[in-house]
Motif scaffolding. Sequence first.
Motif, PDB file in Angstrom:
ATOM      1  N   MET A   1      27.366  79.581 -18.730  1.00  0.00           N
ATOM      2  CA  MET A   1      26.665  79.528 -17.426  1.00  0.00           C
ATOM      3  C   MET A   1      25.987  80.866 -17.165  1.00  0.00           C
ATOM      4  N   ASP A   2      24.819  80.851 -16.544  1.00  0.00           N
ATOM      5  CA  ASP A   2      24.031  82.064 -16.345  1.00  0.00           C
ATOM      6  C   ASP A   2      24.749  83.029 -15.400  1.00  0.00           C
ATOM      7  N   ARG A   3      24.940  84.259 -15.870  1.00  0.00           N
ATOM      8  CA  ARG A   3      25.687  85.241 -15.091  1.00  0.00           C
ATOM      9  C   ARG A   3      24.978  85.574 -13.782  1.00  0.00           C
ATOM     10  N   LEU A   4      23.662  85.711 -13.821  1.00  0.00           N
ATOM     11  CA  LEU A   4      22.926  86.065 -12.612  1.00  0.00           C
ATOM     12  C   LEU A   4      23.011  84.943 -11.572  1.00  0.00           C
ATOM     13  N   THR A   5      23.010  83.692 -12.042  1.00  0.00           N
ATOM     14  CA  THR A   5      23.131  82.566 -11.112  1.00  0.00           C
ATOM     15  C   THR A   5      24.507  82.559 -10.462  1.00  0.00           C
ATOM     16  N   GLU A   6      25.538  82.868 -11.252  1.00  0.00           N
ATOM     17  CA  GLU A   6      26.890  82.966 -10.697  1.00  0.00           C
ATOM     18  C   GLU A   6      26.949  84.027  -9.608  1.00  0.00           C
ATOM     19  N   MET A   7      26.376  85.188  -9.892  1.00  0.00           N
ATOM     20  CA  MET A   7      26.368  86.269  -8.911  1.00  0.00           C
ATOM     21  C   MET A   7      25.609  85.864  -7.656  1.00  0.00           C
TER      22      MET A   7
ATOM     23  N   LYS B   1      20.830  77.123   1.373  1.00  0.00           N
ATOM     24  CA  LYS B   1      20.006  78.309   1.125  1.00  0.00           C
ATOM     25  C   LYS B   1      19.457  78.314  -0.295  1.00  0.00           C
ATOM     26  N   MET B   2      20.286  77.921  -1.265  1.00  0.00           N
ATOM     27  CA  MET B   2      19.871  77.951  -2.665  1.00  0.00           C
ATOM     28  C   MET B   2      19.141  76.687  -3.091  1.00  0.00           C
ATOM     29  N   GLY B   3      19.249  75.630  -2.291  1.00  0.00           N
ATOM     30  CA  GLY B   3      18.585  74.386  -2.633  1.00  0.00           C
ATOM     31  C   GLY B   3      19.272  73.599  -3.725  1.00  0.00           C
ATOM     32  N   ILE B   4      20.589  73.759  -3.816  1.00  0.00           N
ATOM     33  CA  ILE B   4      21.374  73.009  -4.806  1.00  0.00           C
ATOM     34  C   ILE B   4      22.550  72.356  -4.081  1.00  0.00           C
ATOM     35  N   SER B   5      23.350  71.568  -4.813  1.00  0.00           N
ATOM     36  CA  SER B   5      24.474  70.875  -4.184  1.00  0.00           C
ATOM     37  C   SER B   5      25.632  71.825  -3.926  1.00  0.00           C
ATOM     38  N   LYS B   6      26.475  71.400  -2.967  1.00  0.00           N
ATOM     39  CA  LYS B   6      27.664  72.196  -2.650  1.00  0.00           C
ATOM     40  C   LYS B   6      28.582  72.293  -3.857  1.00  0.00           C
ATOM     41  N   SER B   7      28.707  71.220  -4.625  1.00  0.00           N
ATOM     42  CA  SER B   7      29.580  71.231  -5.796  1.00  0.00           C
ATOM     43  C   SER B   7      29.052  72.190  -6.861  1.00  0.00           C
ATOM     44  N   ALA B   8      27.717  72.310  -6.973  1.00  0.00           N
ATOM     45  CA  ALA B   8      27.134  73.229  -7.951  1.00  0.00           C
ATOM     46  C   ALA B   8      27.443  74.675  -7.570  1.00  0.00           C
ATOM     47  N   VAL B   9      27.362  74.980  -6.276  1.00  0.00           N
ATOM     48  CA  VAL B   9      27.693  76.339  -5.824  1.00  0.00           C
ATOM     49  C   VAL B   9      29.159  76.643  -6.133  1.00  0.00           C
ATOM     50  N   SER B  10      30.022  75.670  -5.858  1.00  0.00           N
ATOM     51  CA  SER B  10      31.456  75.852  -6.103  1.00  0.00           C
ATOM     52  C   SER B  10      31.728  76.091  -7.581  1.00  0.00           C
ATOM     53  N   LYS B  11      31.037  75.355  -8.458  1.00  0.00           N
ATOM     54  CA  LYS B  11      31.217  75.527  -9.903  1.00  0.00           C
ATOM     55  C   LYS B  11      30.773  76.917 -10.356  1.00  0.00           C
ATOM     56  N   HIS B  12      29.657  77.411  -9.815  1.00  0.00           N
ATOM     57  CA  HIS B  12      29.165  78.748 -10.174  1.00  0.00           C
ATOM     58  C   HIS B  12      30.178  79.827  -9.779  1.00  0.00           C
ATOM     59  N   VAL B  13      30.724  79.692  -8.551  1.00  0.00           N
ATOM     60  CA  VAL B  13      31.664  80.702  -8.068  1.00  0.00           C
ATOM     61  C   VAL B  13      32.973  80.631  -8.864  1.00  0.00           C
ATOM     62  N   SER B  14      33.452  79.411  -9.151  1.00  0.00           N
ATOM     63  CA  SER B  14      34.685  79.247  -9.925  1.00  0.00           C
ATOM     64  C   SER B  14      34.519  79.830 -11.328  1.00  0.00           C
ATOM     65  N   ALA B  15      33.360  79.593 -11.925  1.00  0.00           N
ATOM     66  CA  ALA B  15      33.094  80.131 -13.269  1.00  0.00           C
ATOM     67  C   ALA B  15      33.076  81.651 -13.237  1.00  0.00           C
ATOM     68  N   LEU B  16      32.521  82.235 -12.182  1.00  0.00           N
ATOM     69  CA  LEU B  16      32.486  83.697 -12.048  1.00  0.00           C
ATOM     70  C   LEU B  16      33.894  84.250 -11.925  1.00  0.00           C
ATOM     71  N   GLU B  17      34.719  83.629 -11.067  1.00  0.00           N
ATOM     72  CA  GLU B  17      36.097  84.101 -10.904  1.00  0.00           C
ATOM     73  C   GLU B  17      36.876  83.966 -12.196  1.00  0.00           C
ATOM     74  N   ALA B  18      36.642  82.892 -12.919  1.00  0.00           N
ATOM     75  CA  ALA B  18      37.348  82.688 -14.191  1.00  0.00           C
ATOM     76  C   ALA B  18      36.931  83.740 -15.204  1.00  0.00           C
ATOM     77  N   ARG B  19      35.655  84.029 -15.253  1.00  0.00           N
ATOM     78  CA  ARG B  19      35.176  85.019 -16.227  1.00  0.00           C
ATOM     79  C   ARG B  19      35.698  86.406 -15.904  1.00  0.00           C
ATOM     80  N   LEU B  20      35.761  86.753 -14.595  1.00  0.00           N
ATOM     81  CA  LEU B  20      36.241  88.072 -14.195  1.00  0.00           C
ATOM     82  C   LEU B  20      37.768  88.156 -14.161  1.00  0.00           C
ATOM     83  N   GLY B  21      38.434  86.985 -14.090  1.00  0.00           N
ATOM     84  CA  GLY B  21      39.892  86.980 -13.998  1.00  0.00           C
ATOM     85  C   GLY B  21      40.374  87.513 -12.673  1.00  0.00           C
TER      86      GLY B  21
END
Length: 301
Positions: free
Chosen positions: A1-7, A25-45
């Motif tokens: 997943m794109d790091r900049l999109t996660e940020m 604000k981003m023009g995407i679904s709520k579930s997509a935002v949640s997936k981006h944030v979850s992926a970021l937290e997982a990558r950062l631990g």
Amino acid sequence: MDRLTEMEAFATVVDQGGFTDAAKKMGISKSAVSKHVSALEARLGARLLNRTTRRVSPTEIGLAYYDRARRVLNDAGEADALVTSMQSAPSGLLRISVATDFGVNLLSPILGDFLLEYPDITVNMVLNNRYVELISEGFDMAIRVGDLEDSSLRARKLTETSKRMIGSPSYFQKYGRPMKIDDLNDHKLLHYSNQANGNVWKVTAPSGEKRQVRSNGWLTVNDGQSLLNAAIAGLGIAYLPSFLYAEAMRNGQVEEAIPGLPVETLGIYAVYPPGRFTQPKVRAFIDFLARQFMEKGPDNW
């Protein structure tokens, strides 16, 4: 997943205070935002957000990460804007500061060609003989002759001008011709009134020694063209740049006062504020000037 999109997803959730508003604000679904944030937290631990049924807020680590992430996102936005700006046609108001002598004699005659070449640019050229602060006084650029005092500015050398002491044949017939620097003390001198060091000429002797000629002068004025006119009229000796006296010398109206002296050469520069990129309107004008003055100077005017 794109790091900049996660940020971006994470920072937008913090900015908007929740996933629903962030999604809008981003023009995407709520579930997509949640997936981006979850992926970021997982990558950062690390957990970056405190989630409750009513609100979402950053953790201590999340707040620290947000500050850095927002800077990165802002820089990315500026980078995109830079590319867009660099590719766009030059336009807008261009404010230029230039010394009166140079502006009247050299810039005014060619400004029309520039405006016809770049019809989306409007020019406000301010003629004065003082050193302006570009940024604080709202100028995009300036043309300066001689040594550059402010090393923080960016500069491009356009050409050079020589500087000589000149007088009319009628003056030398009436008062004689100075043979050496010391002889100037017995002559009528014509001075700029805006010199920081007063009525003092800094002259280089044949030996290379730097000399100072001090005299009250017969005429003092804050305009080089007026000094040239006075010299042509036989009122005295003036110390002027070649872009002012060149035509009068070709026509025999003035002559060099002491031909054996070394000729001083001054650089002519376009200066503009420092920055990561040059505005298209500024770059267009500097390139235009470089073309106009390519075959000019130091004596060819």
